[in-house]
Design an enzyme around this catalytic site. Structure first.
Site, mmCIF file in Angstrom:
data_model
loop_
_atom_site.group_PDB
_atom_site.id
_atom_site.type_symbol
_atom_site.label_atom_id
_atom_site.label_comp_id
_atom_site.label_asym_id
_atom_site.label_seq_id
_atom_site.Cartn_x
_atom_site.Cartn_y
_atom_site.Cartn_z
ATOM 1 N N ASN A 292 0.840 -1.202 0.000
ATOM 2 C CA ASN A 292 0.000 0.000 0.000
ATOM 3 C C ASN A 292 0.874 1.250 0.000
ATOM 4 O O ASN A 292 1.968 1.276 0.584
ATOM 5 C CB ASN A 292 -1.017 0.007 1.146
ATOM 6 C CG ASN A 292 -0.444 -0.249 2.513
ATOM 7 O OD1 ASN A 292 0.605 -0.857 2.657
ATOM 8 N ND2 ASN A 292 -1.149 0.204 3.532
ATOM 9 N N ILE A 293 0.383 2.265 -0.711
ATOM 10 C CA ILE A 293 1.110 3.532 -0.867
ATOM 11 C C ILE A 293 0.131 4.654 -0.530
ATOM 12 O O ILE A 293 -0.841 4.875 -1.267
ATOM 13 C CB ILE A 293 1.654 3.678 -2.303
ATOM 14 C CG1 ILE A 293 2.553 2.477 -2.664
ATOM 15 C CG2 ILE A 293 2.417 5.002 -2.457
ATOM 16 C CD1 ILE A 293 2.934 2.398 -4.133
ATOM 17 N N GLU A 294 0.373 5.310 0.596
ATOM 18 C CA GLU A 294 -0.572 6.325 1.078
ATOM 19 C C GLU A 294 -0.221 7.714 0.559
ATOM 20 O O GLU A 294 0.824 7.931 -0.063
ATOM 21 C CB GLU A 294 -0.614 6.286 2.611
ATOM 22 C CG GLU A 294 -1.091 4.918 3.088
ATOM 23 C CD GLU A 294 -1.322 4.829 4.580
ATOM 24 O OE1 GLU A 294 -0.818 5.678 5.336
ATOM 25 O OE2 GLU A 294 -2.027 3.874 4.987
ATOM 26 N N CYS B 80 -4.224 0.524 -2.403
ATOM 27 C CA CYS B 80 -4.011 -0.715 -1.648
ATOM 28 C C CYS B 80 -2.943 -1.583 -2.308
ATOM 29 O O CYS B 80 -2.693 -1.499 -3.517
ATOM 30 C CB CYS B 80 -5.299 -1.528 -1.588
ATOM 31 S SG CYS B 80 -6.633 -0.761 -0.676
ATOM 32 N N GLU C 199 -3.021 -4.762 -2.987
ATOM 33 C CA GLU C 199 -3.522 -5.702 -3.997
ATOM 34 C C GLU C 199 -3.602 -5.042 -5.371
ATOM 35 O O GLU C 199 -3.252 -5.627 -6.391
ATOM 36 C CB GLU C 199 -4.923 -6.200 -3.620
ATOM 37 C CG GLU C 199 -5.005 -6.922 -2.292
ATOM 38 C CD GLU C 199 -5.332 -5.996 -1.126
ATOM 39 O OE1 GLU C 199 -4.732 -4.902 -1.034
ATOM 40 O OE2 GLU C 199 -6.177 -6.368 -0.310
HETATM 41 N N1 THU Z 1 -5.271 -1.424 2.575
HETATM 42 C C1 THU Z 1 -4.741 -2.258 1.638
HETATM 43 O O1 THU Z 1 -3.587 -2.094 1.203
HETATM 44 N N2 THU Z 1 -5.499 -3.280 1.175
HETATM 45 C C2 THU Z 1 -6.783 -3.534 1.562
HETATM 46 O O2 THU Z 1 -7.414 -4.431 1.032
HETATM 47 C C3 THU Z 1 -7.387 -2.742 2.639
HETATM 48 C C4 THU Z 1 -6.611 -1.580 3.120
HETATM 49 C C5 THU Z 1 -4.462 -0.301 3.056
HETATM 50 C C6 THU Z 1 -4.969 1.061 2.661
HETATM 51 C C7 THU Z 1 -4.392 1.939 3.748
HETATM 52 O O3 THU Z 1 -3.085 2.343 3.368
HETATM 53 C C8 THU Z 1 -4.290 1.024 4.953
HETATM 54 O O4 THU Z 1 -4.418 -0.305 4.467
HETATM 55 C C9 THU Z 1 -5.354 1.276 6.001
HETATM 56 O O5 THU Z 1 -6.618 1.226 5.456
#
Ligand code: THU
Length: 137
Positions: free
Chosen positions: A43-45, A54, A56
């Protein structure tokens, strides 16, 4: 042949790349293509929150950009950044829908749990009565 255990290990490995200054929640994914190639994602915020992506979807989009469209399975692992997984990690609804674009109902998801454990689900189980490309015909 990649085993589910190996795919889960690669999903956990990918968590180390997560950019999560806001949630502190690191997610990793490992997507297995039918030709055996594996794509990892994290995940990259973003400071504006909405553009966050996300793990995936990073894995799927990397694969599609490389010309891959036939997928066998994905492993996902999520938990507090810098810590071991403490429980089951289920993918969000948006990622389930993105997977449905390219994957059949028998596509497998390995959901990491604590220690070396994981649970197996099909896309049909996680996204029942789904809207798919076939519904656009
Ligand atoms: N996140 C994912 O990478 N995959 C998911 O299926 C659910 C949530 C990440 C998004 C965000 O950076 C962190 O988890 C918290 O929601």
């Amino acid at each position: 042949m990649t085993t589910p255990e190996e795919l889960v290990r690669l999903a956990k490995e990918a968590r180390a790349k997560a950019y999560v200054p806001y949630s502190g929640f690191a997610v990793g994914a490992a997507l297995l293509c039918k030709d055996g190639t594996i794509y990892q994602g994290c995940n990259i915020e973003n400071a504006a929150f909405g553009p966050t992506i996300c793990a995936e979807r990073v894995a799927v989009f990397k694969a599609v950009y490389d010309g891959q469209r036939d997928f066998e399975a994905i492993a996902v692992a999520g938990g507090r950044a810098g810590e071991e997984i403490t429980g089951l990690f289920p993918p969000c609804g948006v990622c389930r829908q993105v997977l449905r674009e390219f994957c059949g109902l028998d596509f497998k998801l390995y959901l990491a749990r604590e220690d070396e454990q994981f649970e197996t689900r099909t896309l049909e189980q996680l996204l029942p009565m789904s809207f798919s490309p076939a519904d656009m015909k």
